[in-house]
Design a protein around this motif. Structure first.
Motif, short mmCIF file in Angstrom:
data_model
loop_
_atom_site.label_atom_id
_atom_site.label_comp_id
_atom_site.label_asym_id
_atom_site.label_seq_id
_atom_site.Cartn_x
_atom_site.Cartn_y
_atom_site.Cartn_z
N ASP A 81 0.84 -1.20 0.00
CA ASP A 81 0.00 0.00 0.00
C ASP A 81 0.88 1.26 0.00
O ASP A 81 0.78 2.12 0.88
N SER A 82 1.74 1.36 -0.97
CA SER A 82 2.73 2.43 -0.98
C SER A 82 2.07 3.81 -0.98
O SER A 82 0.99 4.02 -1.55
N GLN A 83 2.74 4.73 -0.29
CA GLN A 83 2.24 6.09 -0.14
C GLN A 83 3.25 7.09 -0.72
O GLN A 83 4.44 6.78 -0.82
N LEU A 84 2.76 8.27 -1.04
CA LEU A 84 3.63 9.29 -1.63
C LEU A 84 4.82 9.59 -0.71
O LEU A 84 5.94 9.85 -1.16
N GLY A 85 4.57 9.52 0.59
CA GLY A 85 5.63 9.79 1.56
C GLY A 85 6.71 8.72 1.61
O GLY A 85 7.73 8.90 2.28
N ASP A 86 6.48 7.62 0.91
CA ASP A 86 7.51 6.58 0.85
C ASP A 86 8.59 6.91 -0.17
O ASP A 86 9.61 6.22 -0.24
N THR A 87 8.36 7.93 -0.98
CA THR A 87 9.37 8.35 -1.95
C THR A 87 10.65 8.73 -1.23
O THR A 87 10.65 9.61 -0.36
N ALA A 88 11.74 8.05 -1.54
CA ALA A 88 13.01 8.25 -0.84
C ALA A 88 14.06 7.34 -1.44
O ALA A 88 13.79 6.51 -2.30
N MET A 89 15.26 7.51 -0.92
CA MET A 89 16.35 6.57 -1.19
C MET A 89 16.29 5.52 -0.10
O MET A 89 16.10 5.87 1.07
N TYR A 90 16.44 4.25 -0.46
CA TYR A 90 16.41 3.17 0.52
C TYR A 90 17.75 2.44 0.49
O TYR A 90 18.22 2.00 -0.56
N PHE A 91 18.35 2.32 1.68
CA PHE A 91 19.64 1.65 1.80
C PHE A 91 19.49 0.36 2.61
O PHE A 91 18.90 0.36 3.69
N CYS A 92 20.03 -0.70 2.06
CA CYS A 92 20.16 -1.95 2.77
C CYS A 92 21.50 -1.90 3.52
O CYS A 92 22.48 -1.34 3.00
N ALA A 93 21.56 -2.47 4.71
CA ALA A 93 22.79 -2.35 5.50
C ALA A 93 23.01 -3.58 6.36
O ALA A 93 22.06 -4.27 6.74
N PHE A 94 24.29 -3.84 6.67
CA PHE A 94 24.73 -5.01 7.41
C PHE A 94 25.57 -4.57 8.61
O PHE A 94 26.38 -3.65 8.51
N LEU A 95 25.36 -5.26 9.74
CA LEU A 95 26.19 -5.01 10.93
C LEU A 95 26.52 -6.34 11.58
O LEU A 95 25.61 -7.11 11.91
N SER A 96 27.80 -6.59 11.76
CA SER A 96 28.22 -7.81 12.45
C SER A 96 27.76 -7.77 13.91
O SER A 96 27.79 -6.72 14.55
N MET A 97 27.37 -8.90 14.42
CA MET A 97 26.95 -8.98 15.82
C MET A 97 28.12 -9.38 16.72
O MET A 97 28.01 -9.38 17.93
N ASN A 98 29.24 -9.72 16.10
CA ASN A 98 30.35 -10.25 16.89
C ASN A 98 31.06 -9.19 17.70
O ASN A 98 31.66 -9.45 18.70
N ARG A 99 31.04 -7.99 17.27
CA ARG A 99 31.68 -6.91 18.01
C ARG A 99 31.02 -5.62 17.56
O ARG A 99 30.24 -5.60 16.61
N ASP A 100 31.33 -4.55 18.24
CA ASP A 100 30.73 -3.28 17.85
C ASP A 100 31.44 -2.74 16.63
O ASP A 100 32.47 -2.08 16.72
N ASP A 101 30.91 -3.04 15.50
CA ASP A 101 31.56 -2.80 14.22
C ASP A 101 30.79 -1.72 13.46
O ASP A 101 29.75 -1.24 13.90
N LYS A 102 31.31 -1.34 12.35
CA LYS A 102 30.68 -0.35 11.51
C LYS A 102 29.56 -1.00 10.71
O LYS A 102 29.57 -2.18 10.40
N ILE A 103 28.58 -0.18 10.36
CA ILE A 103 27.51 -0.62 9.48
C ILE A 103 28.00 -0.50 8.03
O ILE A 103 28.60 0.51 7.65
N ILE A 104 27.75 -1.52 7.24
CA ILE A 104 28.10 -1.52 5.82
C ILE A 104 26.83 -1.28 5.02
O ILE A 104 25.86 -2.03 5.16
N PHE A 105 26.86 -0.25 4.18
CA PHE A 105 25.67 0.12 3.41
C PHE A 105 25.80 -0.33 1.96
O PHE A 105 26.90 -0.35 1.38
N GLY A 106 24.66 -0.65 1.35
CA GLY A 106 24.60 -0.79 -0.10
C GLY A 106 24.54 0.58 -0.75
O GLY A 106 24.50 1.61 -0.07
N LYS A 107 24.52 0.60 -2.08
CA LYS A 107 24.54 1.87 -2.81
C LYS A 107 23.19 2.55 -2.87
O LYS A 107 23.08 3.71 -3.26
#
Lengths: 115, 113
Positions: A81-107
């Protein structure tokens, strides 16, 4: 090293329709988090949804849900049920749980919701 | 809900000038980060900071960059001699142990002219 790939640079969908954004990632770790972030024109980073890799159940937040396929290393975002307010850039991201690490983003995927 | 606060929201500076970007992390968080996003590109990690020292930095974080936690609340990113290519959105983030509460600020848009 972990990588995150978003293969759809840009998408458009009519208002009220359902849209799915794709994301794949590569890691040798077994414990991690995955995220989808929304970045509207204001450029603020807004957390949409997160998934812990040890959970088999797909995360859901209102109109947003994910399809997490751990073996395939796939993490897609479905917006219902997409809305006009959903217009945006969407980034997928990964964070290791093993230590407090940096988040890795997709493009990112630029999503346009059309009236 | 607790927030990470960044100031200023937008800064314009002359090439070669020093800038300091400020962040107030969430009060009980222990880990602090700076990320950068050049317009139209993905968000990139710059540096992480824990226990009053840098725990990891990227290759982007060269000698012109430095971070500091001058008191119990602020976390700053200094760029000593700005270049045109430093124009970007800079995001501060903080977290507790593990993912717990990993939160981004609303960003500082830096424009170098």
């Amino acid at each position: 090293a972990q990588t995150v790939t978003q293969s759809q640079p840009e998408m458009s969908v009519q208002e009220a329709e359902t849209v799915t954004l794709s994301c794949t990632y590569d890691t040798s770790e077994s414990n991690y988090y995955l995220f989808w972030y929304k970045q509207p024109p204001s450029r603020q980073m807004i957390l949409v949804i997160r998934q812990e890799a040890y959970k088999q159940q797909n995360a859901t937040e209102n109109r947003f849900s994910v399809n997490f396929q751990k073996a395939a290393k796939s993490f897609s975002l479905k917006i219902s049920d997409s809305q006009l307010g959903d217009t945006a850039m969407y980034f997928c991201a990964f964070l290791s749980m093993n230590r407090d690490d940096k988040i890795i983003f997709g493009k990112g995927t630029r999503l346009h919701i059309l009236p | 809900e607790p927030e990470v606060t960044q100031t200023p929201s937008h800064q314009v500076t002359q090439m070669g000038q020093e800038v300091i970007l400020r962040c107030v992390p969430i009060s009980n968080h222990l880990y602090f980060y700076w990320y950068r996003q050049i317009l139209g590109q993905k968000v990139e990690f710059l540096v992480s900071f824990y226990n009053n020292e840098i725990s990891e930095k990227s290759e982007i974080f060269d000698d012109q960059f430095s971070v500091e936690r001058p008191d119990g609340s602020n976390f700053t990113l200094k760029i000593r001699s700005t270049k045109l290519e430093d124009s970007a959105m800079y995001f501060c983030a903080s977290s507790g142990p593990g993912y717990y509460g990993y939160t981004f600020g609303s960003g500082t848009r830096l424009t170098v002219v």
